[in-house]
Design an enzyme around this catalytic site. Sequence first.
Site, PDB file in Angstrom:
ATOM      1  N   TYR A   1       1.372  -0.534  28.113  1.00  0.00           N
ATOM      2  CA  TYR A   1       0.900  -0.314  29.486  1.00  0.00           C
ATOM      3  C   TYR A   1       1.950   0.425  30.321  1.00  0.00           C
ATOM      4  CZ  TYR A   1      -3.579  -2.525  28.919  1.00  0.00           C
ATOM      5  OH  TYR A   1      -4.868  -2.792  28.519  1.00  0.00           O
TER       6      TYR A   1
ATOM      7  N   ARG B   1       1.566   4.027  29.518  1.00  0.00           N
ATOM      8  CA  ARG B   1       0.335   4.603  30.098  1.00  0.00           C
ATOM      9  C   ARG B   1       0.445   4.730  31.618  1.00  0.00           C
ATOM     10  NH1 ARG B   1      -4.222   1.115  28.164  1.00  0.00           N
ATOM     11  NH2 ARG B   1      -5.474   2.543  29.415  1.00  0.00           N
TER      12      ARG B   1
ATOM     13  N   GLN C   1     -14.575   3.064  35.498  1.00  0.00           N
ATOM     14  CA  GLN C   1     -14.012   2.152  34.491  1.00  0.00           C
ATOM     15  C   GLN C   1     -12.519   2.429  34.344  1.00  0.00           C
ATOM     16  OE1 GLN C   1     -16.848   1.937  30.858  1.00  0.00           O
ATOM     17  NE2 GLN C   1     -17.367   3.791  31.953  1.00  0.00           N
ATOM     18  N   ASN C   2     -12.059   3.495  35.015  1.00  0.00           N
ATOM     19  CA  ASN C   2     -10.667   3.897  34.835  1.00  0.00           C
ATOM     20  C   ASN C   2      -9.716   3.007  35.613  1.00  0.00           C
ATOM     21  OD1 ASN C   2     -11.780   5.881  33.336  1.00  0.00           O
ATOM     22  ND2 ASN C   2     -11.516   7.503  34.854  1.00  0.00           N
TER      23      ASN C   2
ATOM     24  N   HIS D   1     -12.947  -2.127  35.785  1.00  0.00           N
ATOM     25  CA  HIS D   1     -12.049  -2.632  34.730  1.00  0.00           C
ATOM     26  C   HIS D   1     -10.623  -2.818  35.239  1.00  0.00           C
ATOM     27  CE1 HIS D   1     -14.914  -1.118  31.297  1.00  0.00           C
ATOM     28  NE2 HIS D   1     -15.272  -2.288  31.763  1.00  0.00           N
TER      29      HIS D   1
ATOM     30  N   CYS E   1       4.543 -19.718  38.552  1.00  0.00           N
ATOM     31  CA  CYS E   1       4.338 -20.710  37.479  1.00  0.00           C
ATOM     32  C   CYS E   1       5.146 -20.437  36.216  1.00  0.00           C
ATOM     33  CB  CYS E   1       2.851 -20.814  37.143  1.00  0.00           C
ATOM     34  SG  CYS E   1       2.254 -19.469  36.100  1.00  0.00           S
TER      35      CYS E   1
ATOM     36  N   SER F   1     -17.820   7.004  27.011  1.00  0.00           N
ATOM     37  CA  SER F   1     -18.412   6.940  25.674  1.00  0.00           C
ATOM     38  C   SER F   1     -19.674   6.084  25.676  1.00  0.00           C
ATOM     39  CB  SER F   1     -17.388   6.373  24.692  1.00  0.00           C
ATOM     40  OG  SER F   1     -16.891   5.151  25.189  1.00  0.00           O
TER      41      SER F   1
ATOM     42  N   ASN G   1     -20.571  15.248  29.746  1.00  0.00           N
ATOM     43  CA  ASN G   1     -19.688  14.832  28.652  1.00  0.00           C
ATOM     44  C   ASN G   1     -19.710  15.949  27.596  1.00  0.00           C
ATOM     45  OD1 ASN G   1     -18.523  13.372  26.356  1.00  0.00           O
ATOM     46  ND2 ASN G   1     -19.037  11.497  27.463  1.00  0.00           N
TER      47      ASN G   1
ATOM     48  N   GLN H   1     -19.373  15.456  24.537  1.00  0.00           N
ATOM     49  CA  GLN H   1     -19.949  14.879  23.316  1.00  0.00           C
ATOM     50  C   GLN H   1     -21.257  14.157  23.613  1.00  0.00           C
ATOM     51  OE1 GLN H   1     -18.379  15.207  20.401  1.00  0.00           O
ATOM     52  NE2 GLN H   1     -16.506  16.095  21.270  1.00  0.00           N
TER      53      GLN H   1
HETATM   54  C1  BJW Z   1     -14.825  13.944  28.592  1.00  0.00           C
HETATM   55  C2  BJW Z   1     -13.805  14.847  28.679  1.00  0.00           C
HETATM   56  C3  BJW Z   1     -13.871  15.715  29.757  1.00  0.00           C
HETATM   57  C4  BJW Z   1     -13.399  13.612  26.873  1.00  0.00           C
HETATM   58  N1  BJW Z   1     -14.864  15.612  30.590  1.00  0.00           N
HETATM   59  N2  BJW Z   1     -15.819  13.787  29.383  1.00  0.00           N
HETATM   60  C5  BJW Z   1     -22.909  -6.265  24.314  1.00  0.00           C
HETATM   61  C6  BJW Z   1     -22.978  -5.677  23.071  1.00  0.00           C
HETATM   62  C7  BJW Z   1     -21.829  -5.545  22.281  1.00  0.00           C
HETATM   63  C8  BJW Z   1     -20.595  -6.001  22.720  1.00  0.00           C
HETATM   64  C9  BJW Z   1     -20.528  -6.600  23.970  1.00  0.00           C
HETATM   65  C10 BJW Z   1     -21.668  -6.727  24.740  1.00  0.00           C
HETATM   66  N3  BJW Z   1     -21.322  -7.318  25.915  1.00  0.00           N
HETATM   67  C11 BJW Z   1     -19.978  -7.555  25.898  1.00  0.00           C
HETATM   68  C12 BJW Z   1     -19.472  -7.131  24.707  1.00  0.00           C
HETATM   69  C13 BJW Z   1     -18.057  -7.217  24.288  1.00  0.00           C
HETATM   70  C14 BJW Z   1     -17.170  -6.168  24.857  1.00  0.00           C
HETATM   71  C15 BJW Z   1     -17.672  -4.808  24.401  1.00  0.00           C
HETATM   72  O1  BJW Z   1     -18.272  -4.051  25.128  1.00  0.00           O
HETATM   73  N4  BJW Z   1     -17.389  -4.465  23.159  1.00  0.00           N
HETATM   74  C16 BJW Z   1     -17.823  -3.173  22.599  1.00  0.00           C
HETATM   75  C17 BJW Z   1     -16.620  -2.251  22.437  1.00  0.00           C
HETATM   76  C18 BJW Z   1     -18.501  -3.431  21.291  1.00  0.00           C
HETATM   77  N5  BJW Z   1     -17.078  -6.247  26.313  1.00  0.00           N
HETATM   78  C19 BJW Z   1     -16.232  -7.062  26.914  1.00  0.00           C
HETATM   79  O2  BJW Z   1     -15.511  -7.808  26.278  1.00  0.00           O
HETATM   80  C20 BJW Z   1     -16.213  -7.092  28.425  1.00  0.00           C
HETATM   81  N6  BJW Z   1     -16.215  -8.441  28.899  1.00  0.00           N
HETATM   82  C21 BJW Z   1     -17.254  -9.259  28.748  1.00  0.00           C
HETATM   83  O3  BJW Z   1     -18.297  -8.906  28.275  1.00  0.00           O
HETATM   84  O4  BJW Z   1     -17.002 -10.516  29.211  1.00  0.00           O
HETATM   85  C22 BJW Z   1     -17.966 -11.543  29.043  1.00  0.00           C
HETATM   86  C23 BJW Z   1     -17.486 -12.727  29.859  1.00  0.00           C
HETATM   87  C24 BJW Z   1     -18.287 -13.211  30.861  1.00  0.00           C
HETATM   88  C25 BJW Z   1     -17.835 -14.315  31.624  1.00  0.00           C
HETATM   89  C26 BJW Z   1     -16.609 -14.883  31.344  1.00  0.00           C
HETATM   90  C27 BJW Z   1     -15.791 -14.383  30.354  1.00  0.00           C
HETATM   91  C28 BJW Z   1     -16.236 -13.279  29.598  1.00  0.00           C
HETATM   92  C29 BJW Z   1     -14.905  -6.487  28.963  1.00  0.00           C
HETATM   93  C30 BJW Z   1     -14.760  -5.059  28.674  1.00  0.00           C
HETATM   94  C31 BJW Z   1     -13.405  -4.587  29.220  1.00  0.00           C
HETATM   95  C32 BJW Z   1     -13.048  -3.207  28.759  1.00  0.00           C
HETATM   96  N7  BJW Z   1     -11.707  -2.919  29.100  1.00  0.00           N
HETATM   97  C33 BJW Z   1     -11.106  -1.646  28.735  1.00  0.00           C
HETATM   98  C34 BJW Z   1      -9.585  -1.740  28.841  1.00  0.00           C
HETATM   99  C35 BJW Z   1      -9.125  -1.692  30.289  1.00  0.00           C
HETATM  100  C36 BJW Z   1      -7.647  -1.635  30.402  1.00  0.00           C
HETATM  101  C37 BJW Z   1      -7.037  -0.420  29.736  1.00  0.00           C
HETATM  102  O5  BJW Z   1      -7.392   0.719  30.049  1.00  0.00           O
HETATM  103  O6  BJW Z   1      -6.189  -0.639  28.886  1.00  0.00           O
HETATM  104  O7  BJW Z   1     -11.621  -0.608  29.570  1.00  0.00           O
HETATM  105  S1  BJW Z   1     -11.587  -1.098  27.106  1.00  0.00           S
HETATM  106  C38 BJW Z   1     -11.691   0.624  27.496  1.00  0.00           C
HETATM  107  O8  BJW Z   1     -13.052   1.045  27.348  1.00  0.00           O
HETATM  108  C39 BJW Z   1     -11.357   0.713  28.982  1.00  0.00           C
HETATM  109  C40 BJW Z   1     -12.360   1.714  29.440  1.00  0.00           C
HETATM  110  O9  BJW Z   1     -12.574   1.599  30.833  1.00  0.00           O
HETATM  111  C41 BJW Z   1     -13.586   1.376  28.630  1.00  0.00           C
HETATM  112  C42 BJW Z   1     -14.540   2.482  28.501  1.00  0.00           C
HETATM  113  O10 BJW Z   1     -13.943   3.580  27.880  1.00  0.00           O
HETATM  114  P1  BJW Z   1     -14.430   5.039  28.211  1.00  0.00           P
HETATM  115  O11 BJW Z   1     -14.194   5.332  29.646  1.00  0.00           O
HETATM  116  O12 BJW Z   1     -15.812   5.218  27.736  1.00  0.00           O
HETATM  117  O13 BJW Z   1     -13.361   5.902  27.408  1.00  0.00           O
HETATM  118  P2  BJW Z   1     -13.360   6.417  25.897  1.00  0.00           P
HETATM  119  O14 BJW Z   1     -11.976   6.797  25.580  1.00  0.00           O
HETATM  120  O15 BJW Z   1     -14.050   5.476  25.009  1.00  0.00           O
HETATM  121  O16 BJW Z   1     -14.301   7.711  25.930  1.00  0.00           O
HETATM  122  C43 BJW Z   1     -13.961   8.870  26.659  1.00  0.00           C
HETATM  123  C44 BJW Z   1     -15.203   9.708  26.823  1.00  0.00           C
HETATM  124  O17 BJW Z   1     -14.852  10.851  27.594  1.00  0.00           O
HETATM  125  C45 BJW Z   1     -15.789  10.262  25.492  1.00  0.00           C
HETATM  126  O18 BJW Z   1     -17.197  10.129  25.540  1.00  0.00           O
HETATM  127  C46 BJW Z   1     -15.396  11.737  25.508  1.00  0.00           C
HETATM  128  O19 BJW Z   1     -16.346  12.573  24.848  1.00  0.00           O
HETATM  129  C47 BJW Z   1     -15.390  12.024  26.983  1.00  0.00           C
HETATM  130  N8  BJW Z   1     -14.550  13.133  27.414  1.00  0.00           N
HETATM  131  N9  BJW Z   1     -12.928  14.637  27.580  1.00  0.00           N
HETATM  132  C48 BJW Z   1     -15.823  14.651  30.423  1.00  0.00           C
HETATM  133  N10 BJW Z   1     -12.901  16.641  29.888  1.00  0.00           N
HETATM  134 ZN    ZN Z   2       1.598 -17.728  37.434  1.00  0.00          ZN
END
Ligand code: BJW
Ligand code: ZN
Length: 251
Positions: free
Chosen positions: A70, A73, A104-105, A122, A155, A194, A218, A220
């Site tokens: 982190y 990043r 989501q960023n 996020h 804590c 994505s 996008n 892709q």
């Molecule tokens: C361009 C470009 C250009 C390139 N122009 N485009 C239902 C089904 C299956 C699984 C689940 C479900 N519900 C929940 C889940 C589990 C899980 C999940 O989704 N898993 C899947 C991966 C299978 N979800 C969770 O766990 C979530 N929590 C939850 O459900 O909690 C339940 C709960 C309830 C009550 C109490 C307790 C629990 C939490 C999800 C958190 C995600 N966090 C992250 C990390 C954040 C911190 C960090 O950054 O380190 O968020 S993961 C990561 O993915 C990050 C992003 O915000 C997120 C999305 O990513 P994104 O933005 O799509 O990026 P990329 O890299 O994947 O894609 C980039 C895209 O850009 C591509 O499409 C390129 O083509 C495109 N691109 N250049 C425009 N120039």
């Molecule tokens: Zn604490």
Amino acid sequence: MLELHQITQAAQALAQARHIVCLTGAGVSAESGVATFRDAQTGLWARFDPQRLASQEGFAEDPGLVWRWYSERLRMVEAATPNPGHLVLARLEGVTPAFTLVTQNVDDLHERAGSQQVQHIHGRIHIFRCNYCRAEHALQPGERTQELPPRCLACGDQVRPDVVWFGEALPEQVVEIAWRAAEACDVMLVVGTSGVVYPVAELPLLAKRAGAVVIDVNPQCNPISEIADIFLQGAGGVILPQVMNALSAGF
Ligand code: BJW
Ligand code: ZN
């Protein structure tokens, strides 16, 4: 292949909308030099699974590794500047009666581009909290470059960035705003995600079912482009200025 009439169609939908929701993902910041979540695994980080690093399990197993990932990043975000895609989205906020930007960023490039209301669904990478009691932690000089995360002053548990890891709940207030807006909007403009991370990936479908026009920008094909009414295939920093030009010129 992107065609000119698709840009015009998107501009028309945006011009007629009373409420626009814009949903952004890592791709919108890619042209600013911030590696997308799944592309962040280069160099030293190539052998680590991002899904593991962004989780309680990964943090418990190796807190120093997650802290250093982190820190690196965050340095990348701080060195970046908003690109034309961010700038267009900031301008769009002022041309429609209601505009909701859900990102989501974890970076702050939308704010730096001038967007006034940004819903970080996020979390944010430059805010730090205790992993146990959630108290906010003001980083002290030198703590960022430590090998291990600092300790909470309240804590004693470990401090982490205020982001949402896999398996964690999304911020309740932001979820409420995002879900309500998705159901109420006329246009949902999705840029650079994505569409595979839930529950956020449900938002475009929810908007579509409620009658909104879904536009996806996008390079892709992805699950959102599959259901989108208008798929503008290309980079956000190229496509969004074209849409804004068409909008400003009256198509
Ligand atoms: C361009 C470009 C250009 C390139 N122009 N485009 C239902 C089904 C299956 C699984 C689940 C479900 N519900 C929940 C889940 C589990 C899980 C999940 O989704 N898993 C899947 C991966 C299978 N979800 C969770 O766990 C979530 N929590 C939850 O459900 O909690 C339940 C709960 C309830 C009550 C109490 C307790 C629990 C939490 C999800 C958190 C995600 N966090 C992250 C990390 C954040 C911190 C960090 O950054 O380190 O968020 S993961 C990561 O993915 C990050 C992003 O915000 C997120 C999305 O990513 P994104 O933005 O799509 O990026 P990329 O890299 O994947 O894609 C980039 C895209 O850009 C591509 O499409 C390129 O083509 C495109 N691109 N250049 C425009 N120039
Ligand atoms: Zn604490």
